[in-house]
Design a protein around this motif. Structure first.
Motif, PDB file in Angstrom:
ATOM      1  N   SER A  28       3.111   2.449  -9.996  1.00 12.79           N
ATOM      2  CA  SER A  28       1.993   1.797 -10.668  1.00 12.79           C
ATOM      3  C   SER A  28       1.840   0.363 -10.163  1.00 12.79           C
ATOM      4  O   SER A  28       2.784  -0.242  -9.641  1.00 12.79           O
ATOM      5  N   GLU A  29       0.650  -0.178 -10.332  1.00 16.17           N
ATOM      6  CA  GLU A  29       0.392  -1.548  -9.888  1.00 16.17           C
ATOM      7  C   GLU A  29       1.337  -2.560 -10.545  1.00 16.17           C
ATOM      8  O   GLU A  29       1.861  -3.436  -9.853  1.00 16.17           O
ATOM      9  N   PRO A  30       1.606  -2.467 -11.866  1.00 19.14           N
ATOM     10  CA  PRO A  30       2.547  -3.429 -12.460  1.00 19.14           C
ATOM     11  C   PRO A  30       3.949  -3.352 -11.838  1.00 19.14           C
ATOM     12  O   PRO A  30       4.598  -4.380 -11.630  1.00 19.14           O
ATOM     13  N   VAL A  31       4.410  -2.154 -11.523  1.00 16.19           N
ATOM     14  CA  VAL A  31       5.730  -2.002 -10.896  1.00 16.19           C
ATOM     15  C   VAL A  31       5.720  -2.601  -9.497  1.00 16.19           C
ATOM     16  O   VAL A  31       6.640  -3.319  -9.102  1.00 16.19           O
ATOM     17  N   ASN A  45       8.732 -10.674 -10.357  1.00 20.60           N
ATOM     18  CA  ASN A  45       9.877 -11.093 -11.166  1.00 20.60           C
ATOM     19  C   ASN A  45      10.319 -12.499 -10.795  1.00 20.60           C
ATOM     20  O   ASN A  45      10.670 -13.297 -11.662  1.00 20.60           O
ATOM     21  N   TRP A  46      10.314 -12.829  -9.491  1.00 22.17           N
ATOM     22  CA  TRP A  46      10.673 -14.191  -9.074  1.00 22.17           C
ATOM     23  C   TRP A  46       9.672 -15.201  -9.610  1.00 22.17           C
ATOM     24  O   TRP A  46      10.055 -16.271 -10.088  1.00 22.17           O
ATOM     25  N   VAL A  47       8.399 -14.858  -9.546  1.00 21.08           N
ATOM     26  CA  VAL A  47       7.371 -15.771 -10.054  1.00 21.08           C
ATOM     27  C   VAL A  47       7.589 -16.007 -11.546  1.00 21.08           C
ATOM     28  O   VAL A  47       7.517 -17.143 -12.021  1.00 21.08           O
ATOM     29  N   ARG A  48       7.887 -14.949 -12.282  1.00 20.67           N
ATOM     30  CA  ARG A  48       8.135 -15.087 -13.723  1.00 20.67           C
ATOM     31  C   ARG A  48       9.320 -16.005 -13.986  1.00 20.67           C
ATOM     32  O   ARG A  48       9.246 -16.903 -14.844  1.00 20.67           O
ATOM     33  N   ILE A  49      10.406 -15.807 -13.251  1.00 22.52           N
ATOM     34  CA  ILE A  49      11.601 -16.637 -13.442  1.00 22.52           C
ATOM     35  C   ILE A  49      11.305 -18.091 -13.121  1.00 22.52           C
ATOM     36  O   ILE A  49      11.694 -19.008 -13.860  1.00 22.52           O
ATOM     37  N   LEU A  50      10.613 -18.328 -12.021  1.00 22.83           N
ATOM     38  CA  LEU A  50      10.295 -19.704 -11.635  1.00 22.83           C
ATOM     39  C   LEU A  50       9.395 -20.376 -12.675  1.00 22.83           C
ATOM     40  O   LEU A  50       9.564 -21.561 -12.968  1.00 22.83           O
ATOM     41  N   GLN A  70       0.821  -1.207   0.000  1.00 18.11           N
ATOM     42  CA  GLN A  70       0.000   0.000   0.000  1.00 18.11           C
ATOM     43  C   GLN A  70       0.857   1.259   0.000  1.00 18.11           C
ATOM     44  O   GLN A  70       0.552   2.235  -0.683  1.00 18.11           O
ATOM     45  N   ALA A  71       1.953   1.254   0.752  1.00 13.13           N
ATOM     46  CA  ALA A  71       2.832   2.423   0.788  1.00 13.13           C
ATOM     47  C   ALA A  71       3.439   2.698  -0.586  1.00 13.13           C
ATOM     48  O   ALA A  71       3.552   3.853  -0.997  1.00 13.13           O
ATOM     49  N   LEU A  72       3.827   1.650  -1.297  1.00 17.32           N
ATOM     50  CA  LEU A  72       4.378   1.834  -2.646  1.00 17.32           C
ATOM     51  C   LEU A  72       3.324   2.447  -3.574  1.00 17.32           C
ATOM     52  O   LEU A  72       3.624   3.366  -4.348  1.00 17.32           O
ATOM     53  N   LEU A  73       2.102   1.943  -3.483  1.00 14.06           N
ATOM     54  CA  LEU A  73       1.024   2.493  -4.308  1.00 14.06           C
ATOM     55  C   LEU A  73       0.733   3.947  -3.908  1.00 14.06           C
ATOM     56  O   LEU A  73       0.547   4.802  -4.775  1.00 14.06           O
ATOM     57  N   ASP A  74       0.729   4.225  -2.599  1.00 13.04           N
ATOM     58  CA  ASP A  74       0.458   5.582  -2.121  1.00 13.04           C
ATOM     59  C   ASP A  74       1.528   6.580  -2.566  1.00 13.04           C
ATOM     60  O   ASP A  74       1.256   7.775  -2.674  1.00 13.04           O
ATOM     61  N   HIS A  75       2.737   6.082  -2.809  1.00 12.72           N
ATOM     62  CA  HIS A  75       3.814   6.968  -3.248  1.00 12.72           C
ATOM     63  C   HIS A  75       3.911   7.065  -4.776  1.00 12.72           C
ATOM     64  O   HIS A  75       4.888   7.560  -5.319  1.00 12.72           O
ATOM     65  N   GLY A  76       2.882   6.570  -5.457  1.00 10.95           N
ATOM     66  CA  GLY A  76       2.780   6.811  -6.886  1.00 10.95           C
ATOM     67  C   GLY A  76       3.301   5.724  -7.800  1.00 10.95           C
ATOM     68  O   GLY A  76       3.305   5.916  -9.018  1.00 10.95           O
TER      69      GLY A  76
END
Length: 76
Positions: free
Chosen positions: A54-57, A65-70, A46-52
């Motif tokens: 984006s959801e994908p980031v 990224n770990w899920v993608r690699i796995l 939530q803090a990351l989203l509150d600081h602007g």
């Protein structure tokens, strides 16, 4: 995700298993207030989203990224 582990666990964790050399000394580890337990990690999201960010980031930061690699290594 080592919450609740005792000192013996960290002694084992920080030693080279082949030669018993100390790899590192962590000292006292205290996560920031609001994300001290695994259950509080939604606060970080939530803090990351509150600081602007984006959801994908945020998804990438929080493990996407770990899920993608796995998935690439093991398949879906």
């Amino acid at each position: 995700f080592t919450q609740g582990q005792d000192e013996a666990f960290f002694e084992w964790l920080t030693h080279d298993k082949g030669y018993a050399r100390r790899l590192t000394r962590f000292g006292e580890i205290i996560n920031p207030k609001g994300i001290r337990t695994i259950g509080e990690f939604p606060n970080l999201t939530q803090a990351l989203l509150d600081h602007g960010l984006s959801e994908p980031v945020v998804r990438k930061i929080m493990g996407g990224n770990w899920v993608r690699i796995l998935k690439e290594v093991w398949g879906e």
